[in-house]
Design a protein around this motif. Structure first.
Motif, PDB file in Angstrom:
ATOM      1  N   HIS A 158     125.893  19.046  46.047  1.00 57.98           N
ATOM      2  CA  HIS A 158     125.793  20.455  45.643  1.00 57.98           C
ATOM      3  C   HIS A 158     124.433  21.054  45.999  1.00 57.98           C
ATOM      4  N   GLY A 159     123.554  20.253  46.598  1.00 53.75           N
ATOM      5  CA  GLY A 159     122.274  20.768  47.057  1.00 53.75           C
ATOM      6  C   GLY A 159     121.134  20.613  46.076  1.00 53.75           C
ATOM      7  N   ALA A 160     121.382  19.954  44.938  1.00 55.71           N
ATOM      8  CA  ALA A 160     120.323  19.777  43.943  1.00 55.71           C
ATOM      9  C   ALA A 160     119.407  18.619  44.333  1.00 55.71           C
ATOM     10  N   HIS A 161     118.165  18.699  43.889  1.00 52.08           N
ATOM     11  CA  HIS A 161     117.198  17.612  44.066  1.00 52.08           C
ATOM     12  C   HIS A 161     117.337  16.652  42.896  1.00 52.08           C
ATOM     13  N   VAL A 162     117.547  15.375  43.180  1.00 49.97           N
ATOM     14  CA  VAL A 162     117.717  14.364  42.141  1.00 49.97           C
ATOM     15  C   VAL A 162     116.391  13.664  41.885  1.00 49.97           C
ATOM     16  N   VAL A 163     115.990  13.615  40.626  1.00 52.08           N
ATOM     17  CA  VAL A 163     114.779  12.897  40.204  1.00 52.08           C
ATOM     18  C   VAL A 163     115.226  11.717  39.348  1.00 52.08           C
ATOM     19  N   VAL A 201     117.702  17.892  39.119  1.00 49.34           N
ATOM     20  CA  VAL A 201     118.381  17.192  38.038  1.00 49.34           C
ATOM     21  C   VAL A 201     117.715  15.841  37.817  1.00 49.34           C
ATOM     22  N   TYR A 202     117.241  15.616  36.601  1.00 53.81           N
ATOM     23  CA  TYR A 202     116.613  14.355  36.214  1.00 53.81           C
ATOM     24  C   TYR A 202     117.689  13.423  35.664  1.00 53.81           C
ATOM     25  N   VAL A 203     117.752  12.209  36.188  1.00 53.57           N
ATOM     26  CA  VAL A 203     118.776  11.242  35.767  1.00 53.57           C
ATOM     27  C   VAL A 203     118.110   9.894  35.487  1.00 53.57           C
ATOM     28  N   ALA A 263     112.222  15.579  31.890  1.00 52.32           N
ATOM     29  CA  ALA A 263     112.723  16.920  32.190  1.00 52.32           C
ATOM     30  C   ALA A 263     112.053  17.969  31.306  1.00 52.32           C
ATOM     31  N   ARG A 264     111.818  17.639  30.058  1.00 56.36           N
ATOM     32  CA  ARG A 264     111.194  18.601  29.151  1.00 56.36           C
ATOM     33  C   ARG A 264     109.742  18.865  29.530  1.00 56.36           C
ATOM     34  N   GLN A 265     109.081  17.854  30.057  1.00 55.33           N
ATOM     35  CA  GLN A 265     107.726  18.081  30.566  1.00 55.33           C
ATOM     36  C   GLN A 265     107.757  19.073  31.719  1.00 55.33           C
ATOM     37  N   ALA A 266     108.725  18.908  32.617  1.00 57.13           N
ATOM     38  CA  ALA A 266     108.859  19.846  33.732  1.00 57.13           C
ATOM     39  C   ALA A 266     109.224  21.237  33.230  1.00 57.13           C
ATOM     40  N   VAL A 275     115.708  23.291  36.070  1.00 58.59           N
ATOM     41  CA  VAL A 275     115.735  21.840  35.884  1.00 58.59           C
ATOM     42  C   VAL A 275     116.766  21.501  34.818  1.00 58.59           C
ATOM     43  N   ALA A 276     117.334  20.308  34.961  1.00 56.47           N
ATOM     44  CA  ALA A 276     118.297  19.796  33.987  1.00 56.47           C
ATOM     45  C   ALA A 276     118.099  18.295  33.875  1.00 56.47           C
ATOM     46  N   ASP A 277     118.561  17.705  32.790  1.00 53.81           N
ATOM     47  CA  ASP A 277     118.564  16.246  32.661  1.00 53.81           C
ATOM     48  C   ASP A 277     119.940  15.804  32.208  1.00 53.81           C
ATOM     49  N   SER A 278     120.345  14.604  32.635  1.00 50.82           N
ATOM     50  CA  SER A 278     121.734  14.226  32.434  1.00 50.82           C
ATOM     51  C   SER A 278     121.923  12.753  32.765  1.00 50.82           C
ATOM     52  N   SER A 279     122.952  12.153  32.166  1.00 44.79           N
ATOM     53  CA  SER A 279     123.389  10.831  32.610  1.00 44.79           C
ATOM     54  C   SER A 279     124.394  10.952  33.737  1.00 44.79           C
ATOM     55  N   GLY A 280     124.704  12.177  34.148  1.00 47.29           N
ATOM     56  CA  GLY A 280     125.577  12.381  35.300  1.00 47.29           C
ATOM     57  C   GLY A 280     126.414  13.632  35.256  1.00 47.29           C
ATOM     58  N   ASN A 281     127.290  13.767  34.275  1.00 43.57           N
ATOM     59  CA  ASN A 281     128.263  14.858  34.296  1.00 43.57           C
ATOM     60  C   ASN A 281     127.645  16.232  34.085  1.00 43.57           C
ATOM     61  N   ALA A 282     126.740  16.361  33.114  1.00 42.35           N
ATOM     62  CA  ALA A 282     126.109  17.662  32.889  1.00 42.35           C
ATOM     63  C   ALA A 282     125.262  18.054  34.084  1.00 42.35           C
TER      64      ALA A 282
END
Length: 378
Positions: A157-162, A140-142, A175-178, A116-123
């Protein structure tokens, strides 16, 4: 693998564990890692990616590594004394590839149940791309309001967007909870120090391209501070190994709308007294009200004799258009450093600014005005 260490309370954890933060204070990890000097004369024959700096990188001893040919971005002059490093020409069109390849390589070795990752977009885009390269499933959490073009790229890229209702801080919390779930690898560009050891290659490339020198000033955008802290790591390593004679000044740039670090710096504080208000800004990638590594960022800037500048929304718009008319189409967050250089008195010697993300990710901040010409900075 190396060991994580908390700079606040000295708790240690093996990097092979999935513990994403210090269990005692919930602070970000640092890495107990000592680099070796890079041989400048040997670089011409090395692999054409950031892994060319193997002596300076954790995870470099085991090969092959995953790679998309990241790094090695052009350095082009803007004026007689100011040059821009075109990191928006990275594989996913932002500098975040430098850190994402390190996180994905670590995750590839650990083989977690999920990433899992969190981002405003680029990361998030970078992590999604490198997880795809590594054959890893990724979520990816946005925050709501994230650029549709960035969401399209993450999904491609095949990632699931939350999509998380609320701002960037709400997204990070979700994201940190996940990430607290067993078997999950948190590919955090803030909490995981491997990301910083990837972004430090920005400075190693400058050192290589300038023939074993560094510019007098490095101007760097700061939200969570990953590029600045990576730059500080590289500067200390190069100086400590006797590969440069002096440390350049680190000048940090924030958007005036969300500038908690600039306020703390100019108030003489060692850390953030309180989070900033979350306000809208064109520079969404650095609009971080409460960066977890705030104390480290402030310390790094002061250690080099640097300072903080803030830029207005009008200055960001103007800088984006100015660069576009020089042939460089960069997103609003990515032009913040050029906006600061244009708006402030020039520092002595040479300066390098990063152009961090491609304009194709977000579009122009405002419609261009006819007749505007690029401005020169002496």
């Amino acid at each position: 693998m190396t060991t994580y260490v908390c700079s606040r309370c000295q708790v240690h954890s093996p990097a092979s564990a999935l513990t994403w933060c210090c269990p005692r204070c919930r602070g970000p990890w640092d890495l107990d890692f000592t680099s070796a000097p890079v041989d400048l004369t040997s670089l011409a024959s090395r692999v054409n990616s950031l892994w060319r700096y193997a002596e300076a990188l954790p995870l470099a001893t085991e090969i092959p590594h995953i790679s998309l040919g990241e790094g090695r971005t052009p350095l082009v002059p803007l004026t007689d004394t100011v040059a821009a490093k075109l990191d928006f020409l990275s594989p996913t069109l932002s500098f975040k590839d430098r850190g994402a390849v390190m996180l994905a390589e670590l995750a590839r070795r650990l083989q977690p149940d999920a990433v899992v990752a969190d981002s405003s977009g680029n990361a998030g885009t970078a992590v999604a791309a490198y997880c795809a390269r590594a054959g890893l499933d990724c979520s990816v959490y946005v925050p709501e309001g994230t650029s549709p073009k960035k969401l399209e790229q993450i999904r491609a890229h095949g990632a699931h967007v939350v999509v998380v209702p609320g701002d960037r801080e709400a997204t990070a919390h979700a994201a940190r909870q996940a990430a607290d779930t067993t078997g999950v690898f948190y590919a955090s560009h803030v909490y995981n120090p491997h990301f910083l050891h990837g972004t430090k290659t920005y400075v190693y490339e400058l050192w290589e391209e300038l023939g074993g020198r560094l510019p007098d000033t490095l101007v760097v955008p700061v939200g969570n501070g990953t590029l600045l802290l990576g730059s500080a790591l590289a500067v200390e390593e190069l100086y400590g190994h006797g590969l440069v004679e002096r440390r350049p000044a680190l000048v940090a740039v924030q958007a005036e709308a969300v500038a908690p670090l600039a306020a703390a710096f100019h108030a003489g504080a060692d850390d953030l007294p309180e989070p900033a208000a979350a306000r809208p800004t064109l520079a969404e990638g650095i609009a971080i009200p409460n960066p977890p590594r705030a104390a480290q960022i402030l310390r790094a800037v002061r250690a080099t004799g640097g300072t903080f500048h803030t830029v207005t929304e009008a200055q960001i718009r103007s800088a984006q258009l100015d660069l576009a008319r020089r042939g460089l189409y960069v997103e609003p967050t990515g032009v913040a450093c050029w906006a600061a250089v244009r708006a402030t008195a020039p520092r002595p010697g040479t300066t390098v600014v990063p152009l961090c993300g491609a304009g194709a990710k977000t579009g122009l901040a405002a419609a261009p005005e006819e007749g505007n010409r690029p401005q020169s900075v002496q």
